[in-house]
Design an enzyme around this catalytic site. Sequence first.
Site, PDB file in Angstrom:
ATOM      1  N   GLU A 151       0.851  -1.191   0.000  1.00  0.00           N
ATOM      2  CA  GLU A 151       0.000   0.000   0.000  1.00  0.00           C
ATOM      3  C   GLU A 151       0.884   1.236   0.000  1.00  0.00           C
ATOM      4  O   GLU A 151       1.734   1.413   0.885  1.00  0.00           O
ATOM      5  CB  GLU A 151      -0.946   0.020   1.199  1.00  0.00           C
ATOM      6  CG  GLU A 151      -1.841   1.242   1.182  1.00  0.00           C
ATOM      7  CD  GLU A 151      -3.124   1.097   1.991  1.00  0.00           C
ATOM      8  OE1 GLU A 151      -3.813   2.122   2.183  1.00  0.00           O
ATOM      9  OE2 GLU A 151      -3.439  -0.024   2.419  1.00  0.00           O
ATOM     10  N   ASP A 189      -2.059  12.201  -2.679  1.00  0.00           N
ATOM     11  CA  ASP A 189      -1.960  13.663  -2.761  1.00  0.00           C
ATOM     12  C   ASP A 189      -2.252  14.079  -4.196  1.00  0.00           C
ATOM     13  O   ASP A 189      -1.583  13.628  -5.129  1.00  0.00           O
ATOM     14  CB  ASP A 189      -0.553  14.099  -2.352  1.00  0.00           C
ATOM     15  CG  ASP A 189      -0.459  15.604  -2.114  1.00  0.00           C
ATOM     16  OD1 ASP A 189      -1.100  16.360  -2.881  1.00  0.00           O
ATOM     17  OD2 ASP A 189       0.238  16.017  -1.176  1.00  0.00           O
ATOM     18  N   GLU A 234       4.480   5.144   4.139  1.00  0.00           N
ATOM     19  CA  GLU A 234       3.896   6.457   4.463  1.00  0.00           C
ATOM     20  C   GLU A 234       4.974   7.339   5.081  1.00  0.00           C
ATOM     21  O   GLU A 234       5.471   7.036   6.160  1.00  0.00           O
ATOM     22  CB  GLU A 234       2.725   6.301   5.428  1.00  0.00           C
ATOM     23  CG  GLU A 234       2.099   7.603   5.892  1.00  0.00           C
ATOM     24  CD  GLU A 234       1.587   8.439   4.739  1.00  0.00           C
ATOM     25  OE1 GLU A 234       2.168   9.529   4.494  1.00  0.00           O
ATOM     26  OE2 GLU A 234       0.630   7.999   4.074  1.00  0.00           O
ATOM     27  N   LYS A 292      -2.165  21.649  -9.046  1.00  0.00           N
ATOM     28  CA  LYS A 292      -1.615  22.613 -10.001  1.00  0.00           C
ATOM     29  C   LYS A 292      -0.916  21.879 -11.142  1.00  0.00           C
ATOM     30  O   LYS A 292      -0.188  20.920 -10.918  1.00  0.00           O
ATOM     31  CB  LYS A 292      -0.640  23.559  -9.307  1.00  0.00           C
ATOM     32  CG  LYS A 292      -1.298  24.454  -8.265  1.00  0.00           C
ATOM     33  CD  LYS A 292      -0.287  25.387  -7.624  1.00  0.00           C
ATOM     34  CE  LYS A 292      -0.965  26.287  -6.584  1.00  0.00           C
ATOM     35  NZ  LYS A 292       0.003  27.192  -5.910  1.00  0.00           N
ATOM     36  N   GLU A 328     -12.243   9.214   1.812  1.00  0.00           N
ATOM     37  CA  GLU A 328     -13.445   9.048   1.007  1.00  0.00           C
ATOM     38  C   GLU A 328     -14.605   9.816   1.637  1.00  0.00           C
ATOM     39  O   GLU A 328     -15.367  10.503   0.946  1.00  0.00           O
ATOM     40  CB  GLU A 328     -13.806   7.572   0.891  1.00  0.00           C
ATOM     41  CG  GLU A 328     -15.058   7.329   0.053  1.00  0.00           C
ATOM     42  CD  GLU A 328     -15.534   5.901   0.130  1.00  0.00           C
ATOM     43  OE1 GLU A 328     -15.598   5.246  -0.931  1.00  0.00           O
ATOM     44  OE2 GLU A 328     -15.851   5.434   1.240  1.00  0.00           O
ATOM     45  N   THR A 386     -12.887   5.022   3.948  1.00  0.00           N
ATOM     46  CA  THR A 386     -11.849   5.692   4.715  1.00  0.00           C
ATOM     47  C   THR A 386     -12.229   7.140   4.989  1.00  0.00           C
ATOM     48  O   THR A 386     -13.161   7.687   4.406  1.00  0.00           O
ATOM     49  CB  THR A 386     -10.518   5.675   3.949  1.00  0.00           C
ATOM     50  OG1 THR A 386     -10.652   6.494   2.776  1.00  0.00           O
ATOM     51  CG2 THR A 386     -10.154   4.250   3.525  1.00  0.00           C
TER      52      THR A 386
END
Length: 238
Positions: A73, A147, A98, A151, A219, A216
Amino acid sequence: MSDMIKPAFDPNPPRRNFYGRRHGKTLRQSQKGYLAEDLGDLRPRGITVQDNPDRHPIDPRAIFGDDRPVWLEVGFGGGEHMVHMAARYPRIGIIGCEPFINGVAMLLGKIRSAGVSNVSVHPGDARDLMDVLPDASISRAFLNYPDPWPKARHHRRRFVTPEHLIPLARIMKPGAEFRVATDIPDYMRQALEEVPAAGFDLLSESPAAWDDWPSTRYEQKALREGRAPHYATFRRRD
């Protein structure tokens, strides 16, 4: 095989920039305890240059103690999905990456509460882990609400770019599934363009989540703010 795919393990990966946060608000005392007491035993060895200076490939069997299927993950956020999947599929092993330490602390608390043991936690950039995983060693991968980098000039920072997808394709087994969840239409657009180019076939893309998907906090935030989630499933080509 796509000619974009890097065919073999590279012992000398390029230097790279990292974009994003590593620290957020002050951790609670309990979270500091999780990091101090639990993280060391859950970290896969051989990822950092300090403990693997020659950058030898690591053996996923050494992480989980057997030859079970290994899932990955990328950016597990607060860890809801990762812990849910570990509990639902106890005979597989899940490595989560992470770099945001507050998210790592949240995950460790959830691991304690759920009592799952088939997890491994890399508190850093997924690219560092992919640098040292062997070819065709991952049976499933997840990219959940990454993320968005909205832009246009920052789109190259997204995970769904060749810098990330080519190493991912290398470490995934032929036929392995790669799931992408996002509430940003342009992110899904880019995924649908870039992921197949890196060696994957699109199996499905839908506003409906997978049968084993736990809702989650990302979401739920998207739904509260009126953004429609989308879910895509890709399969690594032979």
